[in-house]
Design an enzyme around this catalytic site. Sequence first.
Site, PDB file in Angstrom:
ATOM      1  N   GLY A  60       0.801  -1.219   0.000  1.00 31.33           N
ATOM      2  CA  GLY A  60       0.000   0.000   0.000  1.00 31.33           C
ATOM      3  C   GLY A  60       0.833   1.268   0.000  1.00 31.33           C
ATOM      4  O   GLY A  60       2.047   1.234  -0.145  1.00 31.33           O
ATOM      5  N   HIS A  95       2.650   4.326  -5.215  1.00 34.87           N
ATOM      6  CA  HIS A  95       3.262   5.424  -5.969  1.00 34.87           C
ATOM      7  C   HIS A  95       3.537   4.948  -7.400  1.00 34.87           C
ATOM      8  O   HIS A  95       3.124   3.839  -7.782  1.00 34.87           O
ATOM      9  CB  HIS A  95       4.540   5.907  -5.272  1.00 34.87           C
ATOM     10  N   HIS A 101       4.822   1.367  -8.008  1.00 27.05           N
ATOM     11  CA  HIS A 101       3.768   0.354  -8.017  1.00 27.05           C
ATOM     12  C   HIS A 101       2.960   0.448  -9.317  1.00 27.05           C
ATOM     13  O   HIS A 101       2.598  -0.578  -9.905  1.00 27.05           O
ATOM     14  CB  HIS A 101       2.817   0.553  -6.833  1.00 27.05           C
ATOM     15  N   GLU A 157      12.310  -4.433  -9.477  1.00 26.67           N
ATOM     16  CA  GLU A 157      13.760  -4.659  -9.301  1.00 26.67           C
ATOM     17  C   GLU A 157      14.301  -3.794  -8.160  1.00 26.67           C
ATOM     18  O   GLU A 157      15.421  -3.979  -7.719  1.00 26.67           O
ATOM     19  CB  GLU A 157      14.503  -4.340 -10.601  1.00 26.67           C
ATOM     20  N   LYS A 158      13.508  -2.829  -7.714  1.00 29.72           N
ATOM     21  CA  LYS A 158      13.893  -1.999  -6.565  1.00 29.72           C
ATOM     22  C   LYS A 158      14.277  -2.889  -5.381  1.00 29.72           C
ATOM     23  O   LYS A 158      15.215  -2.610  -4.659  1.00 29.72           O
ATOM     24  CB  LYS A 158      12.719  -1.077  -6.227  1.00 29.72           C
ATOM     25  N   ASP A 159      13.487  -3.960  -5.191  1.00 28.44           N
ATOM     26  CA  ASP A 159      13.779  -4.927  -4.127  1.00 28.44           C
ATOM     27  C   ASP A 159      14.466  -6.128  -4.775  1.00 28.44           C
ATOM     28  O   ASP A 159      13.842  -7.185  -4.975  1.00 28.44           O
ATOM     29  CB  ASP A 159      12.493  -5.333  -3.420  1.00 28.44           C
ATOM     30  N   GLN A 170      14.551  -9.470  -2.915  1.00 31.37           N
ATOM     31  CA  GLN A 170      13.199 -10.045  -2.862  1.00 31.37           C
ATOM     32  C   GLN A 170      12.840 -10.704  -4.195  1.00 31.37           C
ATOM     33  O   GLN A 170      12.320 -11.823  -4.228  1.00 31.37           O
ATOM     34  CB  GLN A 170      12.197  -8.945  -2.534  1.00 31.37           C
ATOM     35  N   LYS A 227      11.813   5.707  -5.988  1.00 34.54           N
ATOM     36  CA  LYS A 227      10.522   5.940  -5.318  1.00 34.54           C
ATOM     37  C   LYS A 227      10.285   4.861  -4.280  1.00 34.54           C
ATOM     38  O   LYS A 227      10.571   3.687  -4.525  1.00 34.54           O
ATOM     39  CB  LYS A 227       9.391   5.925  -6.350  1.00 34.54           C
ATOM     40  N   ARG A 272       8.528   4.638   1.874  1.00 36.49           N
ATOM     41  CA  ARG A 272       9.274   5.093   3.060  1.00 36.49           C
ATOM     42  C   ARG A 272       9.905   6.472   2.864  1.00 36.49           C
ATOM     43  O   ARG A 272      10.365   7.068   3.844  1.00 36.49           O
ATOM     44  CB  ARG A 272      10.347   4.075   3.441  1.00 36.49           C
TER      45      ARG A 272
HETATM   46  P1  AMP Z   1       6.045  -2.540  -1.422  1.00 35.54           P
HETATM   47  O1  AMP Z   1       4.681  -1.946  -1.385  1.00 35.54           O
HETATM   48  O2  AMP Z   1       7.142  -1.623  -1.002  1.00 35.54           O
HETATM   49  O3  AMP Z   1       6.123  -3.903  -0.805  1.00 35.54           O
HETATM   50  O4  AMP Z   1       6.337  -2.794  -2.966  1.00 35.54           O
HETATM   51  C1  AMP Z   1       5.479  -3.583  -3.752  1.00 35.54           C
HETATM   52  C2  AMP Z   1       6.153  -3.866  -5.070  1.00 35.54           C
HETATM   53  O5  AMP Z   1       6.440  -2.647  -5.745  1.00 35.54           O
HETATM   54  C3  AMP Z   1       7.488  -4.610  -4.910  1.00 35.54           C
HETATM   55  O6  AMP Z   1       7.588  -5.601  -5.921  1.00 35.54           O
HETATM   56  C4  AMP Z   1       8.502  -3.514  -5.107  1.00 35.54           C
HETATM   57  O7  AMP Z   1       9.742  -3.971  -5.606  1.00 35.54           O
HETATM   58  C5  AMP Z   1       7.799  -2.632  -6.126  1.00 35.54           C
HETATM   59  N1  AMP Z   1       8.355  -1.282  -6.081  1.00 35.54           N
HETATM   60  C6  AMP Z   1       8.429  -0.463  -5.003  1.00 35.54           C
HETATM   61  N2  AMP Z   1       9.055   0.683  -5.316  1.00 35.54           N
HETATM   62  C7  AMP Z   1       9.398   0.589  -6.621  1.00 35.54           C
HETATM   63  C8  AMP Z   1      10.081   1.443  -7.541  1.00 35.54           C
HETATM   64  N3  AMP Z   1      10.551   2.633  -7.170  1.00 35.54           N
HETATM   65  N4  AMP Z   1      10.241   1.014  -8.803  1.00 35.54           N
HETATM   66  C9  AMP Z   1       9.782  -0.198  -9.194  1.00 35.54           C
HETATM   67  N5  AMP Z   1       9.127  -1.054  -8.383  1.00 35.54           N
HETATM   68  C10 AMP Z   1       8.939  -0.670  -7.121  1.00 35.54           C
END
Ligand code: AMP
Length: 284
Positions: free
Chosen positions: A31, A34, A37, A148-150, A153, A184, A187
Amino acid sequence: MKIAYTVKEVREQVKAWKKEGLTVGLVPTMGYLHEGHASLMKKGVEQCDKVVVSVFLNPMQFGPTEDLASYPRDFEADCKLCEEMGVAMVFHPEPEEMYSPNFCSYVDMSVLTEDLCGKSRPVHFRGVCTVCNKLFNIAQPDKAFFGEKDAQQLAIIKRMVEDLNMDLEIVGCPIIREEDGLAKSSRNTYLNESERQAALILSKSIFLGKKMAEEGETDATKIVAAMTELIETEPQAHIDYVKVVDGLTMQPVDVIEGPIVTAIAVYINKTARLIDNFHFTPAE
Ligand code: AMP
């Protein structure tokens, strides 16, 4: 766009879609969505007939001293973005819907989870693997989209799907950045103005390391040293790790001979722990 709060609702909807021969894409998120996502949703909509976005702040992937309670939330804005992106269903369960009081089954992984973020966040990837496994079982997606940010993971989820013969494709999506380079992240909202400026040291060091690799530097220790030195020029930044690892196994490499990921985690004061990375594959 449908909003589902229960596993049953998701199952019924997905079953109906599958009966019509439609393909399903899943975008798992925590959630406070941005453009990062949104890029996953966009790819999902391009590649699948129906896209499900899960918005679930998964308590299992947070350690006791981490930021579960303060993690930003705005479900209304999340739904608006999902709708704009052409998402068919948002799954927003309460923790009790996902974890019954008798819950005691976990997906654990060795090797890939032990270094990088796994070192400072020891319960994190167990929570990630378990919840993704559950989400895959609930939504039965043909494809699931991860950023790929994570990087760690993404490598872990790909490994889990292969190791456990899960019947879906994992699609990786490039990092989306702010105009000034900062990756992005939900956090980033923790940062005040001065910390937001300080956080630019992450992407600056990523761009420096990438340039060195692209210019032919194969000595991983030199890249790590240069990136570390740059990050240390920022007084509000405190390094958790700067590492060059094999792109598949996430094991440290000394000499760059094949696909690698250079990954960093940096605390900005005590306000936020931010991550960033670059992928690089040397020319043959
Ligand atoms: P999160 O809500 O932080 O768990 O992220 C959910 C998904 O969005 C994960 O697969 C993240 O790698 C991806 N994500 C988060 N930030 C970015 C970003 N800046 N660019 C690309 N994917 C992202």
